[in-house]
Scaffold this motif. Structure first.
Motif, PDB file in Angstrom:
ATOM      1  N   GLN A  30       0.835  -1.203   0.000  1.00 55.25           N
ATOM      2  CA  GLN A  30       0.000   0.000   0.000  1.00 55.25           C
ATOM      3  C   GLN A  30       0.870   1.255   0.000  1.00 55.25           C
ATOM      4  OE1 GLN A  30      -2.288  -1.872   3.306  1.00 55.25           O
ATOM      5  NE2 GLN A  30      -3.986  -0.661   2.506  1.00 55.25           N
ATOM      6  N   TRP A  31       1.959   1.220   0.751  1.00 58.45           N
ATOM      7  CA  TRP A  31       2.883   2.352   0.752  1.00 58.45           C
ATOM      8  C   TRP A  31       3.552   2.511  -0.606  1.00 58.45           C
ATOM      9  CZ3 TRP A  31       2.963   6.282   3.816  1.00 58.45           C
ATOM     10  CH2 TRP A  31       2.478   6.162   5.137  1.00 58.45           C
ATOM     11  N   LEU A  32       3.970   1.404  -1.213  1.00 62.86           N
ATOM     12  CA  LEU A  32       4.650   1.503  -2.500  1.00 62.86           C
ATOM     13  C   LEU A  32       3.713   2.022  -3.585  1.00 62.86           C
ATOM     14  CD1 LEU A  32       6.897  -1.698  -2.536  1.00 62.86           C
ATOM     15  CD2 LEU A  32       7.459   0.629  -1.775  1.00 62.86           C
ATOM     16  N   ALA A  33       2.421   1.691  -3.475  1.00 63.25           N
ATOM     17  CA  ALA A  33       1.453   2.201  -4.452  1.00 63.25           C
ATOM     18  C   ALA A  33       1.205   3.692  -4.259  1.00 63.25           C
ATOM     19  CB  ALA A  33       0.141   1.423  -4.335  1.00 63.25           C
ATOM     20  N   ALA A  34       1.193   4.147  -3.020  1.00 64.44           N
ATOM     21  CA  ALA A  34       0.895   5.551  -2.732  1.00 64.44           C
ATOM     22  C   ALA A  34       2.120   6.449  -2.883  1.00 64.44           C
ATOM     23  CB  ALA A  34       0.332   5.680  -1.319  1.00 64.44           C
ATOM     24  N   ALA A  35       3.287   5.926  -2.501  1.00 67.72           N
ATOM     25  CA  ALA A  35       4.542   6.684  -2.579  1.00 67.72           C
ATOM     26  C   ALA A  35       5.308   6.175  -3.795  1.00 67.72           C
ATOM     27  CB  ALA A  35       5.349   6.511  -1.293  1.00 67.72           C
ATOM     28  N   ILE A  36       5.000   6.734  -4.945  1.00 64.57           N
ATOM     29  CA  ILE A  36       5.418   6.124  -6.216  1.00 64.57           C
ATOM     30  C   ILE A  36       6.921   6.199  -6.464  1.00 64.57           C
ATOM     31  CG2 ILE A  36       3.168   6.468  -7.293  1.00 64.57           C
ATOM     32  CD1 ILE A  36       4.314   8.939  -8.688  1.00 64.57           C
ATOM     33  N   HIS A  37       7.639   7.045  -5.699  1.00 67.93           N
ATOM     34  CA  HIS A  37       9.085   7.166  -5.890  1.00 67.93           C
ATOM     35  C   HIS A  37       9.874   6.448  -4.794  1.00 67.93           C
ATOM     36  CE1 HIS A  37       8.255  10.008  -9.057  1.00 67.93           C
ATOM     37  NE2 HIS A  37       7.612  10.812  -8.232  1.00 67.93           N
ATOM     38  N   ALA A  38       9.196   5.751  -3.908  1.00 66.73           N
ATOM     39  CA  ALA A  38       9.877   5.142  -2.763  1.00 66.73           C
ATOM     40  C   ALA A  38      10.457   3.776  -3.122  1.00 66.73           C
ATOM     41  CB  ALA A  38       8.915   5.009  -1.587  1.00 66.73           C
ATOM     42  N   THR A  39      11.629   3.504  -2.579  1.00 65.04           N
ATOM     43  CA  THR A  39      12.295   2.205  -2.734  1.00 65.04           C
ATOM     44  C   THR A  39      12.261   1.478  -1.395  1.00 65.04           C
ATOM     45  OG1 THR A  39      13.783   3.016  -4.461  1.00 65.04           O
ATOM     46  CG2 THR A  39      14.472   1.043  -3.245  1.00 65.04           C
ATOM     47  N   PRO A  40      11.760   0.234  -1.359  1.00 64.72           N
ATOM     48  CA  PRO A  40      11.823  -0.527  -0.110  1.00 64.72           C
ATOM     49  C   PRO A  40      13.255  -1.005   0.138  1.00 64.72           C
ATOM     50  CG  PRO A  40      10.911  -1.891  -1.852  1.00 64.72           C
ATOM     51  CD  PRO A  40      11.117  -0.524  -2.442  1.00 64.72           C
ATOM     52  N   ALA A  41      13.682  -0.952   1.374  1.00 66.34           N
ATOM     53  CA  ALA A  41      15.035  -1.366   1.728  1.00 66.34           C
ATOM     54  C   ALA A  41      14.985  -2.264   2.950  1.00 66.34           C
ATOM     55  CB  ALA A  41      15.913  -0.146   2.009  1.00 66.34           C
TER      56      ALA A  41
END
Length: 239
Positions: free
Chosen positions: A84-95
């Motif tokens: 849900q975060w990756l869909a909303a924060a389109i420039h974010a990279t999970p680490a």
């Protein structure tokens, strides 16, 4: 329910949701936002809390500004709302640490993750976040925590967990309540790794410890971590 926003250190925000239905006194779930040129979110939270927490982040920065997301280990309150975060924060990279990427994040995340080495620093621009592998502390093989170097803030995940509601910050003892909680709900394994890992964190001498479940501690974080390490040493010592 509501998610409250408090600045606990310069540019570091606690996003806190109290859930009264859990246990006899309720339970606090905290996520943390490090605001910098490349902002970072620590803990994704549960999917059910995503609407509240994401709206709280929007009070500080636009979601599209978020560049990094991470958490301590795989567990519903740590990683449930990952995508849900990756869909909303389109420039974010999970680490995450390399173990976490290997055993769950690469498969579960909708975008490729960034694997972090132990002691690797992410320069966020104005803030510096260090990843520290802490396997089985507080629990799970993939566990790690982060330390923001410019503010001396350790994001401790489930370490020092307290039950009940919590104020944004405290200078009171966090070790006694943590030991009481662990005795009631033994979530952290007392292995030979526990005390040395806690002493490694104590050597950072944090002045702020951002608890996932409880208030943010302001004070001698090294002493608090050393006292918790002593507790686990004593548990493993022969009678």
């Amino acid at each position: 329910m509501q998610t409250d926003v408090s600045e606990i250190a310069d540019g570091v925000y606690r996003l806190s949701t109290f859930v009264p239905q859990i246990g006899p006194t309720g339970f606090t779930f905290n996520q943390f936002l490090v605001d910098a040129d490349e902002p970072l979110l620590f803990h994704y939270g549960q999917r059910a809390l995503f609407p509240l927490v994401s709206e709280a982040v929007r009070r500080v920065i636009p979601l599209e500004k978020l560049r990094w997301t991470t958490c301590s280990h795989v567990e519903a309150d740590e990683s449930g709302a990952l995508n849900q975060w990756l869909a909303a924060a389109i420039h974010a990279t999970p680490a995450h640490g390399q173990v976490g990427c290997n055993i769950w994040l690469t498969d579960m995340a909708d975008r490729p993750p960034r694997a972090l080495k132990d002691d690797e620093v992410l320069d966020l621009g104005g803030k510096r976040v260090r990843w520290l592998d802490t396997p089985h502390v507080p629990h799970n093989w993939d566990a790690g925590v982060i330390y923001e170097e410019t503010t001396g803030t350790l994001f401790s995940s489930d370490l020092f967990t307290q039950m009940g509601p919590a104020s944004p910050t405290t200078e009171s003892d966090i070790v006694g309540p943590a030991i009481a909680t662990e005795k009631a709900v033994p979530f952290m394994p007392a292995t030979p790794l526990a005390a040395p890992t806690l002493r490694r964190l104590a050597a950072l001498a944090p002045t702020t410890i951002a608890l996932m479940h409880g208030p943010t501690f302001k004070g001698d974080g090294g002493a608090a971590l050393t006292a918790l390490a002593d507790h686990y040493d004593a548990r493993l010592s022969p009678a």
